[in-house]
Design a protein around this motif. Sequence first.
Motif, PDB file in Angstrom:
ATOM      1  N   ASP A 130      44.370   3.195  13.919  1.00 17.70           N
ATOM      2  CA  ASP A 130      44.833   3.874  15.123  1.00 17.70           C
ATOM      3  C   ASP A 130      45.409   5.231  14.734  1.00 17.70           C
ATOM      4  O   ASP A 130      45.300   5.662  13.572  1.00 17.70           O
ATOM      5  CB  ASP A 130      45.873   3.006  15.836  1.00 17.70           C
ATOM      6  CG  ASP A 130      45.813   3.163  17.351  1.00 17.70           C
ATOM      7  OD1 ASP A 130      45.843   4.319  17.816  1.00 17.70           O
ATOM      8  OD2 ASP A 130      45.743   2.138  18.052  1.00 17.70           O
ATOM      9  N   PRO A 171      38.035  -2.667  12.972  1.00 12.00           N
ATOM     10  CA  PRO A 171      38.674  -2.547  14.282  1.00 12.00           C
ATOM     11  C   PRO A 171      37.698  -2.444  15.457  1.00 12.00           C
ATOM     12  O   PRO A 171      36.600  -1.897  15.335  1.00 12.00           O
ATOM     13  CB  PRO A 171      39.458  -1.246  14.144  1.00 12.00           C
ATOM     14  CG  PRO A 171      38.568  -0.399  13.268  1.00 12.00           C
ATOM     15  CD  PRO A 171      37.925  -1.353  12.294  1.00 12.00           C
ATOM     16  N   TYR A 178      37.890  -0.850  19.408  1.00 11.55           N
ATOM     17  CA  TYR A 178      38.718   0.116  20.135  1.00 11.55           C
ATOM     18  C   TYR A 178      38.582  -0.051  21.645  1.00 11.55           C
ATOM     19  O   TYR A 178      37.544  -0.496  22.152  1.00 11.55           O
ATOM     20  CB  TYR A 178      38.316   1.545  19.761  1.00 11.55           C
ATOM     21  CG  TYR A 178      38.475   1.872  18.301  1.00 11.55           C
ATOM     22  CD1 TYR A 178      39.721   2.178  17.769  1.00 11.55           C
ATOM     23  CD2 TYR A 178      37.371   1.871  17.448  1.00 11.55           C
ATOM     24  CE1 TYR A 178      39.862   2.492  16.420  1.00 11.55           C
ATOM     25  CE2 TYR A 178      37.508   2.179  16.098  1.00 11.55           C
ATOM     26  CZ  TYR A 178      38.758   2.491  15.590  1.00 11.55           C
ATOM     27  OH  TYR A 178      38.887   2.781  14.264  1.00 11.55           O
ATOM     28  N   GLN A 180      43.254   0.790  18.912  1.00 12.04           N
ATOM     29  CA  GLN A 180      42.793  -0.511  18.459  1.00 12.04           C
ATOM     30  C   GLN A 180      43.131  -1.570  19.497  1.00 12.04           C
ATOM     31  O   GLN A 180      44.271  -1.658  19.970  1.00 12.04           O
ATOM     32  CB  GLN A 180      43.457  -0.894  17.133  1.00 12.04           C
ATOM     33  CG  GLN A 180      42.886  -0.199  15.925  1.00 12.04           C
ATOM     34  CD  GLN A 180      43.504  -0.726  14.645  1.00 12.04           C
ATOM     35  OE1 GLN A 180      44.093   0.034  13.898  1.00 12.04           O
ATOM     36  NE2 GLN A 180      43.358  -2.016  14.391  1.00 12.04           N
TER      37      GLN A 180
END
Length: 296
Positions: A147, A246, A248, A254
Amino acid sequence: MVRQSPPTERVVQVLDHLVAHPHARFGLSELARDLDLSKPTCLGILTVLTDAGYLLRDPAGRTYGLGPALIVAGRAAQRGYAVGPVAHRHLTELSARLGVVCTASGVVGDRIAVLDVAGAHGSAAGARVGEVYPFAPPVGLMFVLWDRDERVECWLRREPTLPVRIDHERLRRVIDECRRTGYLVESHTRGGQRLYALMAGVVAHDLAPDLRELLGELVSSPGERVLLPDRWDTAGAHAVNLIAAPVYDAEGHQSLVVAAHLERDVDIVEVERIGDALVATADAITRELGGRRPVR
C-alpha cells in the motif's frame, strides 16, 4: 473506556458454541450446562435467535442447530470483504495448479481474518475461514507493505501486541523488494510457527509484564522472516512457509492478501514460478472486482 454488555456476550457465547459444532444439535439443558447459563436465560436467547432464523429448532427432539440466516449473513460478509465467487474461483484454480493450500485474508477492524481457503489438505489444512490474528506489530506487515507508505507508517504506530525491536533499515529493504517483485516470500521455522500461533491466541488477554517481555524477546522484528535475494543460494533451497501477493480495491489500497502455503524447501526457480503465478491470480481478482494498482 471499554463498555461491556453481558447480555450481548451471552448471545455471542451461544452462537460461538454452535458454530464450533456445526454438525451437532443441542438441547436446552445441555447448552445451559455447557455454557454455564441459567435455563431461562438460555431459552430466551435460543427463542430470539430461532425466530430470527439464525437457529433451527427440531420440534421432535427439542434440539437446536445453526439456521439459514447465518448463511445469508456469511455471504454478505464475504461480499463485503471482496471474498465472493470471483476470489474463490481463482484461489481454487491456483490451488489445483500448484498443489498447495491457498488462502485469502484481509483486515477486519483491528484484526486479520482468514476469509477463504482453497485446497485444504496437508500440513496447511489448519488455516480455517474465520481465524483471526492481531493487526499490529509484529503481525500484519504483508497487509500494508504494497500500500502507500503512510499505511505502513500507520501500522507501525499501532500499539504492538508484544514488545518488538524494529529494524527500520531492513524493513525498508523488504518493502522495496516486495514492491519490485509483487510478492513476498516468508520463511518460518517450525518453532517460529508455533510461537506465532501461540501469540495470536493470547494477545487478546492481559499478559503479565514479565511474560510479555519474554515472548517479545522471542519474536523477531517485522520483516525479519522475509527472504530477500541476498539470502538465496541459487544452487540450494530454503524452507519457505508461504508466498503472498496483494489484491487492490477501487482506490488502489490493499483489500486482500492471497497466499500459497508451501511449508517445504524450495529453490529460487520454484519461488519465482509460484510468485509469478500468485501475482497473476491476485491481479485477475483485482480486475474482476473493479480494483486497480496504486500509483506510487
